[in-house]
Design an enzyme around this catalytic site. Sequence first.
Site, PDB file in Angstrom:
ATOM      1  CB  SER A  95     -26.315 -25.983 -14.834  1.00  0.00           C
ATOM      2  OG  SER A  95     -25.568 -26.566 -15.872  1.00  0.00           O
ATOM      3  CG  ASP A 217     -18.146 -26.435 -12.758  1.00  0.00           C
ATOM      4  OD1 ASP A 217     -18.290 -27.538 -13.299  1.00  0.00           O
ATOM      5  OD2 ASP A 217     -19.079 -25.617 -12.626  1.00  0.00           O
ATOM      6  CG  HIS A 245     -21.874 -28.088 -13.153  1.00  0.00           C
ATOM      7  ND1 HIS A 245     -21.386 -26.864 -13.587  1.00  0.00           N
ATOM      8  CD2 HIS A 245     -23.063 -28.267 -13.815  1.00  0.00           C
ATOM      9  CE1 HIS A 245     -22.217 -26.339 -14.466  1.00  0.00           C
ATOM     10  NE2 HIS A 245     -23.251 -27.167 -14.621  1.00  0.00           N
TER      11      HIS A 245
END
Length: 267
Positions: A95, A217, A245
Amino acid sequence: MDIRRRNNITETGNPQGRPVVLAHGFGCDQNMWRLTVPALAEDHRVVLFDYVGSGRSDLSAFTEDRYSSLHGYAQDVVDVCEALDLRDAVFVGHSVSAMTGVLAADLAPERIGALVMVAPSPRYIDDEGYRGGFSAEDIDELLESLEANYLGWSAAMAPVIMGNAERPELGEELKNSFCATDPDMARVFARTTFLSDCRQDLKSVRVPTLVLECSQDAIAPREVGAFVHQAVPGSVLVTLDATGHCPHLSAPEATNAAITAFLAGLR
């Protein structure tokens, strides 16, 4: 300062192998990589750590001034690499940590020799000609909600971020991770994360790069993966058959296979 204690550094795997540094995302800690470590440990020196303000890091080292910028988190990465004298390491960032890796590689190019970006996003807010997945109003509301009631926000957002509604235990784990983070430090990290814009930084990447996106996502839509792939010269884009995610938790086999195949190609 003892960086090992400050960032709760742990090591495993093959001490003679190429270093692989695993970096967690917002609201998480190094435990989120527990399903990935076994796939890497035989051939690689695996390094895990917690950003200051997360996990079992030394919370007394946290300052809002440093960690209100992704460069502060990137400096954590460089500090970890220097403390262990890592060279030519593969940095695996989940991320927002994918962008932290980009910044760290620019700060210390001798330390980081390749990047793996897991569900990356250089900018979460939509812009002209760019889809990040959120409007500016969305992010304002998200941050206001987080700051007003962090525990309530965690309970509401964790299942959305994780996806995989049919496996509620995954969302519960992420919620518990969020809730274990100091709310004041989480507030700073959240603003740093969701207001960041690293699109221009991607153009400076000069190391082999793997971009891993999920087929669905809610936080980093497919358009973001395509943007990152196009912006990073010579990068490889792999779309995982995974939703949510956090594919290293929800689809570890596919995630690990993609990472190990990329690592094998670096030799």
